[in-house]
Motif scaffolding. Structure first.
Motif, short mmCIF file in Angstrom:
data_model
loop_
_atom_site.label_atom_id
_atom_site.label_comp_id
_atom_site.label_asym_id
_atom_site.label_seq_id
_atom_site.Cartn_x
_atom_site.Cartn_y
_atom_site.Cartn_z
N HIS A 113 0.83 -1.22 0.00
CA HIS A 113 0.00 0.00 0.00
C HIS A 113 0.85 1.26 0.00
CE1 HIS A 113 -3.09 2.86 1.21
NE2 HIS A 113 -2.39 3.14 2.29
N ASN A 114 1.90 1.23 0.81
CA ASN A 114 2.71 2.42 0.99
C ASN A 114 4.12 1.96 1.40
OD1 ASN A 114 4.06 4.61 2.26
ND2 ASN A 114 2.13 5.57 2.83
N PRO A 115 5.16 2.34 0.68
CA PRO A 115 6.52 1.88 1.00
C PRO A 115 6.95 2.22 2.43
CG PRO A 115 6.50 3.05 -1.11
CD PRO A 115 5.13 3.19 -0.52
N SER A 116 6.39 3.24 3.02
CA SER A 116 6.78 3.59 4.39
C SER A 116 6.37 2.51 5.37
CB SER A 116 6.20 4.95 4.79
OG SER A 116 4.80 4.89 4.92
N PHE A 117 5.28 1.78 5.08
CA PHE A 117 4.88 0.67 5.96
C PHE A 117 5.88 -0.46 5.87
CE2 PHE A 117 0.54 2.59 5.67
CZ PHE A 117 0.36 2.79 7.03
N ARG A 118 6.37 -0.74 4.68
CA ARG A 118 7.38 -1.80 4.52
C ARG A 118 8.60 -1.47 5.37
NH1 ARG A 118 8.41 -5.71 0.78
NH2 ARG A 118 6.80 -4.89 -0.60
N GLN A 119 9.11 -0.26 5.26
CA GLN A 119 10.29 0.14 6.02
C GLN A 119 10.04 0.11 7.52
OE1 GLN A 119 13.34 0.36 4.78
NE2 GLN A 119 12.29 -0.29 2.92
#
Length: 193
Positions: A113-119
């Motif tokens: 959904h959002n790369p910031s969640f992955r990080q």
């Protein structure tokens, strides 16, 4: 009646279970407001967006879980790891139905959904793995000489998350226990005889 004196942590605690059971994307603002007991203005005072709420929930849940599992160091680090597995089992056996690992569920739902969640979730799971590795290093004398504590920490965390994911899928307490027994067996097989 809406309680305007609820703190940010009160709101997080109030919506955590709802999102855990329904999923982040499946839970709408109306449900979040109803569950938290705050007005939309108060809600947006704490969280500028739903994504910001998601990041806050990740930090909130991890801080609670980290304190429970690692907050008090025991003299026997290996015994503490067995206790960690026991505590996770008790938490998830008490759920009806088993909802799986909140943080693990968010991996499935949010990383695309959002790369910031992955990080953010990588950071949390790396920290969790490091906590396990630190205990394994502290209990190194109990491990077989060929065991790499960092690699075993990765294997244990992977096995635990797999067990909790399958716990959610099957919603069968006995199956969850058997899966977590596999985690215990992995740790036991790494110890001196």
């Amino acid at each position: 009646m809406v309680n305007l004196k609820r703190t940010r942590d009160d709101v997080l605690l109030a919506v955590l279970d709802l999102i855990h059971r329904q999923g982040f994307h499946s839970t709408g603002l109306k449900e979040l407001l109803s569950s938290s007991g705050v007005s939309s203005g108060s809600f947006y005072n704490y969280f500028a967006s739903k994504d910001e709420l998601g990041h806050a929930l990740i930090d909130f849940k991890w801080s609670k879980l980290k304190l429970l599992l690692f907050g008090v160091r025991q003299l026997d680090a290996i015994a503490q790891l067995f206790q960690m597995i026991d505590q996770l089992e008790a938490i998830h056996q008490a759920e009806d139905p088993c909802a799986g690992c909140f943080l693990g569920n968010l991996i499935v739902e949010l990383v695309e959904h959002n790369p910031s969640f992955r990080q953010h979730l990588i950071q949390v799971f790396d920290e969790w793995q490091q906590e396990i590795a630190t205990l394994l290093q502290a209990g190194r004398a109990q491990l077989k000489p060929e065991i790499d504590p960092d690699r075993l920490a990765q294997q244990l965390l992977s096995a635990i998350e797999g067990a909790l994911l399958l716990g959610r899928l099957y919603d069968n307490p006995q199956r969850l226990r058997h899966c977590l027994d596999g985690c215990r067996s992995l740790l036991k097989s790494s110890l001196h005889d």
